[in-house]
Write a protein that holds these residues in place. Structure first.
Motif, PDB file in Angstrom:
ATOM      1  N   UNK A   1      -8.541   0.389 -11.228  1.00 19.08           N
ATOM      2  CA  UNK A   1      -9.294   0.169 -10.003  1.00 19.08           C
ATOM      3  C   UNK A   1     -10.328  -0.911 -10.279  1.00 19.08           C
ATOM      4  N   UNK A   2     -10.388  -1.953  -9.493  1.00 18.21           N
ATOM      5  CA  UNK A   2      -9.544  -2.160  -8.315  1.00 18.21           C
ATOM      6  C   UNK A   2      -8.147  -2.641  -8.727  1.00 18.21           C
ATOM      7  N   UNK A   3      -7.183  -2.422  -7.881  1.00 21.33           N
ATOM      8  CA  UNK A   3      -5.850  -2.953  -8.140  1.00 21.33           C
ATOM      9  C   UNK A   3      -4.711  -1.981  -8.053  1.00 21.33           C
ATOM     10  N   UNK A   4      -4.966  -0.755  -7.639  1.00 25.10           N
ATOM     11  CA  UNK A   4      -3.934   0.275  -7.652  1.00 25.10           C
ATOM     12  C   UNK A   4      -2.635  -0.097  -6.924  1.00 25.10           C
ATOM     13  N   UNK A   5      -2.636  -0.768  -5.766  1.00 25.00           N
ATOM     14  CA  UNK A   5      -1.370  -1.002  -5.068  1.00 25.00           C
ATOM     15  C   UNK A   5      -0.530  -2.165  -5.609  1.00 25.00           C
ATOM     16  N   UNK A   6      -0.761  -2.590  -6.833  1.00 22.25           N
ATOM     17  CA  UNK A   6       0.003  -3.689  -7.417  1.00 22.25           C
ATOM     18  C   UNK A   6       1.496  -3.344  -7.490  1.00 22.25           C
ATOM     19  N   UNK A   7       2.333  -4.353  -7.265  1.00 21.55           N
ATOM     20  CA  UNK A   7       3.773  -4.148  -7.281  1.00 21.55           C
ATOM     21  C   UNK A   7       4.460  -5.305  -8.009  1.00 21.55           C
ATOM     22  N   UNK A   8       5.513  -4.987  -8.752  1.00 24.81           N
ATOM     23  CA  UNK A   8       6.377  -6.016  -9.322  1.00 24.81           C
ATOM     24  C   UNK A   8       7.811  -5.662  -8.991  1.00 24.81           C
ATOM     25  N   UNK A   9       8.544  -6.661  -8.503  1.00 21.36           N
ATOM     26  CA  UNK A   9       9.932  -6.443  -8.106  1.00 21.36           C
ATOM     27  C   UNK A   9      10.757  -7.687  -8.416  1.00 21.36           C
ATOM     28  N   UNK A  10      12.066  -7.528  -8.325  1.00 23.72           N
ATOM     29  CA  UNK A  10      13.004  -8.645  -8.420  1.00 23.72           C
ATOM     30  C   UNK A  10      13.953  -8.579  -7.241  1.00 23.72           C
ATOM     31  N   UNK A  11      14.294  -9.726  -6.729  1.00 25.08           N
ATOM     32  CA  UNK A  11      15.235  -9.809  -5.616  1.00 25.08           C
ATOM     33  C   UNK A  11      16.065 -11.071  -5.788  1.00 25.08           C
TER      34      UNK A  11
ATOM     35  N   UNK B   1       0.861  -1.176   0.000  1.00 24.73           N
ATOM     36  CA  UNK B   1       0.000   0.000   0.000  1.00 24.73           C
ATOM     37  C   UNK B   1       0.891   1.218   0.000  1.00 24.73           C
ATOM     38  N   UNK B   2       0.424   2.303   0.570  1.00 27.36           N
ATOM     39  CA  UNK B   2       1.245   3.496   0.714  1.00 27.36           C
ATOM     40  C   UNK B   2       1.354   3.841   2.188  1.00 27.36           C
ATOM     41  N   UNK B   3       2.476   4.421   2.545  1.00 28.37           N
ATOM     42  CA  UNK B   3       2.658   4.864   3.922  1.00 28.37           C
ATOM     43  C   UNK B   3       2.992   3.738   4.879  1.00 28.37           C
ATOM     44  N   UNK B   4       2.512   3.859   6.106  1.00 29.64           N
ATOM     45  CA  UNK B   4       2.889   2.927   7.175  1.00 29.64           C
ATOM     46  C   UNK B   4       2.300   1.533   6.986  1.00 29.64           C
ATOM     47  N   UNK B   5       1.320   1.367   6.130  1.00 28.22           N
ATOM     48  CA  UNK B   5       0.708   0.059   5.895  1.00 28.22           C
ATOM     49  C   UNK B   5       1.423  -0.740   4.803  1.00 28.22           C
ATOM     50  N   UNK B   6       2.514  -0.200   4.246  1.00 29.90           N
ATOM     51  CA  UNK B   6       3.234  -0.870   3.162  1.00 29.90           C
ATOM     52  C   UNK B   6       4.316  -1.768   3.741  1.00 29.90           C
ATOM     53  N   UNK B   7       3.918  -2.959   4.145  1.00 32.78           N
ATOM     54  CA  UNK B   7       4.854  -3.894   4.771  1.00 32.78           C
ATOM     55  C   UNK B   7       5.745  -4.582   3.752  1.00 32.78           C
TER      56      UNK B   7
END
Length: 84
Positions: free
Chosen positions: A51-61, A24-30
């Motif tokens: 919408x719905x789906x705005x907080x979607x994330x893609x990353x690599x690690x 999410x955004x802010x303090x709720x983005x764990x």
């Protein structure tokens, strides 16, 4: 701490990690804050214009693909259909 352990375990045993909720955004983005602690992790995008789906994330690690979908079941289904 639980997400830190999850990422450490996933780096050793998975090719893809799918997470639902916690992005999410802010303090709720764990998820994003835990990813920031993984050496070499890179967030390619976080937040999409649907919408719905705005907080979607893609990353690599460490060679691990990480797709973070929203926690709302309908939003998760839409996002996974489009990006999963």
């Amino acid at each position: 701490a639980a997400l830190d352990r999850l990422f450490a375990d996933a780096l050793d045993s998975c090719d893809v990690l799918l997470l639902s909720g916690g992005s999410s955004k802010g303090t709720k983005d764990y998820v994003r804050s835990a990813l920031a602690r993984v050496p070499g992790a890179e967030v390619h995008f976080h937040g999409i214009a649907i919408a719905p789906g705005k907080p979607t994330m893609f990353a690599e690690a460490g060679g691990l693909a990480v797709l973070g979908v929203p926690g709302n079941p309908a939003a998760a289904a839409v996002v996974f259909t489009l990006f999963g």
